[in-house]
Design an enzyme around this catalytic site. Structure first.
Site, PDB file in Angstrom:
ATOM      1  N   CYS A   1       0.833  -1.104  -0.159  1.00  0.00           N
ATOM      2  CA  CYS A   1       0.004   0.072   0.027  1.00  0.00           C
ATOM      3  C   CYS A   1       0.835   1.420  -0.003  1.00  0.00           C
ATOM      4  O   CYS A   1       2.120   1.134  -0.179  1.00  0.00           O
ATOM      5  CB  CYS A   1      -1.049  -0.096   1.156  1.00  0.00           C
ATOM      6  SG  CYS A   1      -0.246   0.014   2.710  1.00  0.00           S
TER       7      CYS A   1
ATOM      8  N   CYS B   1       3.061   0.565  -8.343  1.00  0.00           N
ATOM      9  CA  CYS B   1       3.737  -0.410  -8.113  1.00  0.00           C
ATOM     10  C   CYS B   1       5.017  -0.878  -9.056  1.00  0.00           C
ATOM     11  O   CYS B   1       4.755  -0.481 -10.423  1.00  0.00           O
ATOM     12  CB  CYS B   1       2.905  -1.754  -8.072  1.00  0.00           C
ATOM     13  SG  CYS B   1       3.694  -3.393  -7.835  1.00  0.00           S
TER      14      CYS B   1
ATOM     15  N   CYS C   1      -4.321  -0.402  -2.392  1.00  0.00           N
ATOM     16  CA  CYS C   1      -4.759   0.984  -2.674  1.00  0.00           C
ATOM     17  C   CYS C   1      -4.617   1.436  -4.083  1.00  0.00           C
ATOM     18  O   CYS C   1      -3.634   1.041  -4.739  1.00  0.00           O
ATOM     19  CB  CYS C   1      -4.516   2.100  -1.434  1.00  0.00           C
ATOM     20  SG  CYS C   1      -2.653   2.191  -1.659  1.00  0.00           S
TER      21      CYS C   1
END
Length: 131
Positions: free
Chosen positions: A10, A89, A82
């Site tokens: 996250c 990412c 999230c």
């Protein structure tokens, strides 16, 4: 049998990914090595620690960690929790599967939000286990 590795990510490795790691270490421990990290580090939120303590899971020794590329490349599954983590990412090796399980950020919200998100994460991990 060799355990697989799941990596929860996250934004700040403060609330959602910490709770996911705590639940997964309890629910998936027989089959999965479990880690969590953030795009940034915000420290583990004390309310996340308390929310997990309320259900008998101690995450008080967890640390808020940045994404570790060695863990990523050795993961079987990366789960973003999230939209910020989903978008930011790092690119994953082709052998690493990625899933997005979006949860509201309870930080700065009433206690009931920590409890709600904690319970939603538990349900998601239980559903994942039963796949």
């Amino acid at each position: 049998m060799t355990k697989k590795t799941i990596y929860f990510i996250c934004t700040g490795n403060s609330c959602r990914s910490q709770m996911a790691e705590g639940w997964a270490k309890q629910i998936l421990a027989d089959d999965w090595n479990v880690y969590s990290a953030g795009i940034e580090t915000h420290g583990v939120n004390p309310k996340a620690i308390e929310a997990m303590k309320e259900v008998g899971i101690d995450i008080s020794n967890h640390t808020s960690d940045l994404i570790d590329n060695n863990i990523i490349k050795n993961s079987n599954l990366v789960v973003t929790l999230c939209s910020d983590a989903d978008v930011n990412c790092p690119s994953l090796p082709t052998n690493v599967k990625k899933e997005h399980w979006g949860f509201d950020d309870p930080a700065g919200k009433p206690w009931s939000e920590f409890q709600r998100v904690r319970d939603e994460i538990k349900i998601a991990i239980e559903n994942f286990k039963s796949r």
